[in-house]
Design an enzyme around this catalytic site. Sequence first.
Site, PDB file in Angstrom:
ATOM      1  N   CYS A  65       1.756   3.105  -6.121  1.00  0.00           N
ATOM      2  CA  CYS A  65       0.318   3.326  -5.934  1.00  0.00           C
ATOM      3  C   CYS A  65       0.071   4.727  -5.365  1.00  0.00           C
ATOM      4  CB  CYS A  65      -0.215   2.268  -4.969  1.00  0.00           C
ATOM      5  SG  CYS A  65      -1.941   2.457  -4.539  1.00  0.00           S
ATOM      6  N   SER A  67      -1.514   5.295  -2.783  1.00  0.00           N
ATOM      7  CA  SER A  67      -1.292   5.207  -1.331  1.00  0.00           C
ATOM      8  C   SER A  67       0.170   5.481  -0.990  1.00  0.00           C
ATOM      9  CB  SER A  67      -1.642   3.830  -0.779  1.00  0.00           C
ATOM     10  OG  SER A  67      -2.649   3.233  -1.515  1.00  0.00           O
ATOM     11  N   HIS A  70       0.599   9.050  -0.932  1.00  0.00           N
ATOM     12  CA  HIS A  70       0.000   9.640   0.275  1.00  0.00           C
ATOM     13  C   HIS A  70       0.764   9.322   1.558  1.00  0.00           C
ATOM     14  CE1 HIS A  70      -4.115  10.322  -1.820  1.00  0.00           C
ATOM     15  NE2 HIS A  70      -3.326  11.369  -1.895  1.00  0.00           N
ATOM     16  N   HIS A  94       2.965  -2.872  -3.088  1.00  0.00           N
ATOM     17  CA  HIS A  94       1.948  -3.913  -2.923  1.00  0.00           C
ATOM     18  C   HIS A  94       1.273  -4.316  -4.224  1.00  0.00           C
ATOM     19  CE1 HIS A  94      -0.171  -0.072  -2.570  1.00  0.00           C
ATOM     20  NE2 HIS A  94      -1.143  -0.694  -3.190  1.00  0.00           N
ATOM     21  N   CYS A 130     -13.870 -13.268   8.251  1.00  0.00           N
ATOM     22  CA  CYS A 130     -13.238 -14.228   7.323  1.00  0.00           C
ATOM     23  C   CYS A 130     -14.072 -15.502   7.220  1.00  0.00           C
ATOM     24  CB  CYS A 130     -11.827 -14.597   7.788  1.00  0.00           C
ATOM     25  SG  CYS A 130     -10.557 -13.416   7.304  1.00  0.00           S
TER      26      CYS A 130
HETATM   27 ZN   LIG Z   1      -2.529   0.246  -4.412  1.00  0.00          ZN
HETATM   28 ZN   LIG Z   2      -9.704 -12.680   9.418  1.00  0.00          ZN
END
Ligand SMILES: [Zn+2]
Ligand SMILES: [Zn+2]
Length: 389
Positions: A65, A67, A70, A94, A130
């Site tokens: 990715c 990320s 980076h 990920h 959440c």
């Molecule tokens: Zn990603």
């Molecule tokens: Zn949470």
Amino acid sequence: MKGLVLTAEWDPRPNYRVTEWERTNGKAITGSSVWRKPKLSLETLSEPRLSPRDVLIKPKACGVCGSDVHFLETDDQGYMLYPGLTRFPVIIGHEFSGEVVEAGREAGDLRPGDMVTCEEMIWCGECTPCRNGYPNQCQRLEEIGFTINGAQAEYLAVGAKYCWKINALVERYGSTDRAYEAGALCEPTSVSYNAMFTRAQGFKPGGHVVVFGTGPIGFAAIALARAAGAAKIIAFEVSSMRQELARKVGADVVLNPLDLERQRTKPRDAIMELTEGEGAAMLVEAAGAPPRTMPEMEASMAVGGKIVIIGRASDRAQVYLEHFQTHAAQIYGAQGHSGYGNFPNVIRLMAAGRIDLTPIITSRFALDQSVEAVKKATKREDGKIMIRA
Ligand SMILES: [Zn+2]
Ligand SMILES: [Zn+2]
């Protein structure tokens, strides 16, 4: 087992106030202000321990990715460029799919042999956001490959509730091998889906859609816009390789903003011309350059238009609010991909052949060459690099 580990030194910038929470958890909220001298290496580690609600997964495909790139790239003082939540050392990776090889006692209906992809956002389900239906804004968020071990490894353990079966992709793609690659693209695709359809509630079929920046998030936005019935899909991208891929996944017109600049014109002019003066129903920011893209987007919205912010940037952008009043327009901020049917809907769209992102995969590496794979990604000459097992 082997795993691709990122290490970095905890060395907060002099002007960065480390909070008590960051100190006790060893997690940086703004990674680029804390982590210095990042290093990537393939290491031998012990296999992850399985909790009753976990499954043990053998990753079969894991995307590299932006990320990850980076994490490795630094500024002139040696601080990593990635600005988000991070805790190192960590096994990165990920965007993945894999085979369940062991299921905990309370791991629901997942069984060894199941093909799965996983959410990357490990939301707690108990904090106030959440409980109020905002898993992507979880206050106790852990992120696979950012704060807890990820999938550039021989094994990883994940809570069963974050996994989604992708067995249905085998029929569409003709082999488990290709199905795993498509499965690994569900995570970035779900980020675009969450932003465009869950957060911004989509656009009406027949509306024009504009995508700024065609990395994997932009590619997914284009494919999803096509599937959702966009009239014209217009993309802006500087890399010629990515311009080509943007056309492959469904863009009608792909323009290079630098070419426009040389012709003393702007993306907003091109959009207004291509939409016969009506503007776009949805404009997606996937370039991470809002100071430059925001003025273009706000000047080329249709009445009732929607601007969707997915690209990450630590800069402020100027907004001319008058445009939003005169156009009954809206800006939607989005991050993450969890909840709201995002993952299962993306998997069904892939299984039905309505979207196919696999053409964006341009290189494949084995885990043994994963350091080289991330280094290749820093050259930005690929659509998506996959680590395969
Ligand atoms: Zn990603
Ligand atoms: Zn949470």
